[in-house]
Design an enzyme around this catalytic site. Structure first.
Site, mmCIF file in Angstrom:
data_model
loop_
_atom_site.group_PDB
_atom_site.id
_atom_site.type_symbol
_atom_site.label_atom_id
_atom_site.label_comp_id
_atom_site.label_asym_id
_atom_site.label_seq_id
_atom_site.Cartn_x
_atom_site.Cartn_y
_atom_site.Cartn_z
ATOM 1 N N GLU A 1 0.859 -1.197 0.000
ATOM 2 C CA GLU A 1 0.000 0.000 0.000
ATOM 3 C C GLU A 1 0.898 1.252 0.000
ATOM 4 O OE1 GLU A 1 -1.635 0.791 3.908
ATOM 5 O OE2 GLU A 1 -3.431 1.764 3.065
ATOM 6 N N LYS B 1 -9.315 1.879 -2.171
ATOM 7 C CA LYS B 1 -9.556 1.352 -0.817
ATOM 8 C C LYS B 1 -10.916 1.786 -0.278
ATOM 9 C CE LYS B 1 -7.102 1.205 3.670
ATOM 10 N NZ LYS B 1 -5.876 1.685 4.340
ATOM 11 N N CYS C 1 -4.839 -3.041 2.832
ATOM 12 C CA CYS C 1 -4.596 -2.954 4.271
ATOM 13 C C CYS C 1 -5.816 -3.237 5.153
ATOM 14 C CB CYS C 1 -3.957 -1.626 4.619
ATOM 15 S SG CYS C 1 -3.256 -1.661 6.290
#
Ligand code: CDT
Length: 308
Positions: free
Chosen positions: A46, A123, A168
């Site tokens: 990330e 995300k 994540c």
């Protein structure tokens, strides 16, 4: 057998003062190592190109924007794309995306082995907070700097398999894996920057953080009969430690490879996508076993409501 020799490209710390060009040099060194080991697919973390900037509180938008990429590849990342294309290596890569419309996302892209971008994920589960929080030992301002992703959890055909991406904090949410599982995903890539200490509970240190990380990734892999390749940005960034523990996990949920350092470190495994078939056709044959008539609350309700 449908093997993809896959390398997880853990990156060590990137300081605030480091520039993208130097980071790309490190990334290309890992790429060369992956090539020598005959990898055809590599996964970077990330926000690979910079320090984990959401730990820093910023008020000026121009200061925020310096951490974002308005083109991909851009001048700093073009050498990486060119080398990957020459080597015929496909990539998954996380970065901060600034769109032409001025939107900010925490993004991951997927390339094929000719260097073309074939997939983009933004995300969805942004952790942390929007405003400066005095009660935390350090800040985690993803909700300040990014919009929640607007592309859902798609999958793409690449290298003969079905691939998906998450980023994540997404790995802590079973819904993220399941939406991809319902599209037959065979390999999920995910990059992470996970602080080694909980900013709201100092007793929760790296051991517990690594436990939760492995728990989420291993259960996501098993419950959806998919490979999971989880890749850290690790090490101490301007005094702030991030866990390592990059993992390649098989569709049984077993760890096949794990990094041992918090530095730039490659791990590699020949991932046979056909190993997903058994789980997908037996205990996790969704079509036969799922009971969606009982799952309505998952999409109807966000927060928990307790009975009176
Ligand atoms: N980058 C990222 O998503 N990190 C989060 C930290 C959560 S604590 C605010 C993670 O889930 O690892």
């Amino acid at each position: 057998m449908r093997e993809i020799v896959t390398a997880a490209m853990q990156m060590g710390a990137i300081q605030k003062s480091d520039n993208r060009e130097d980071v790309v040099v490190r990334m290309i060194a890992l790429l060369e190592e992956a090539n020598r080991a005959q990898a055809t697919f590599v996964v970077f973390p990330e926000l690979t190109l910079t320090t984990f900037f959401p730990r820093w509180y910023m008020e000026e938008q121009s200061e925020v924007d310096q951490w974002f990429e308005s083109e991909m590849p851009g001048p700093a990342t073009l050498p990486l794309f060119s080398r990957a294309k020459e080597l015929g290596i496909a990539m998954s890569l996380g970065y901060a995306e600034l769109t032409p419309e001025g939107q900010h996302f925490n993004t991951s892209i997927l390339t094929d082995n000719a260097g073309n971008i074939i997939g983009k994920y933004r995300k969805i589960h942004l952790p942390g907070h929007s405003d400066y929080d005095n009660d935390r030992a350090f800040q985690h301002l993803e909700k300040r700097y990014f919009l929640p992703g607007d592309l859902g959890f798609p999958v793409w055909r690449n290298l003969g398999g079905i691939m998906g991406m998450m980023i994540c904090n997404d790995r802590r949410w079973p819904e993220a894996y399941r939406v991809m599982g319902l599209q037959g995903v065979e390999m999920v890539t995910l990059g992470f920057n996970t602080p080694s200490v909980n900013s709201q509970m100092g007793d929760e240190g790296p051991e517990q953080r690594l436990f939760h990380h492995r728990l989420c990734c291993q259960s996501g892999a098993y419950q959806n009969a998919t490979w999971v390749v989880a890749v850290a940005k690790a090490g101490v960034e301007d005094g702030h430690p991030l866990i390592g523990g990059s993992l390649i996990i098989d569709p049984n949920g077993k760890i096949m490879a794990e990094t041992q350092t918090e530095e730039d470190e490659m791990i590699i495994h020949a991932c046979d996508l056909d190993a997903c078939n058994f789980g997908k056709s037996t205990i996790f044959d969704f079509k036969r076993h799922r009971r969606i008539e009982h799952y309505g609350l998952i999409t109807e309700r966000t927060g928990a409501q307790t009975p009176p």
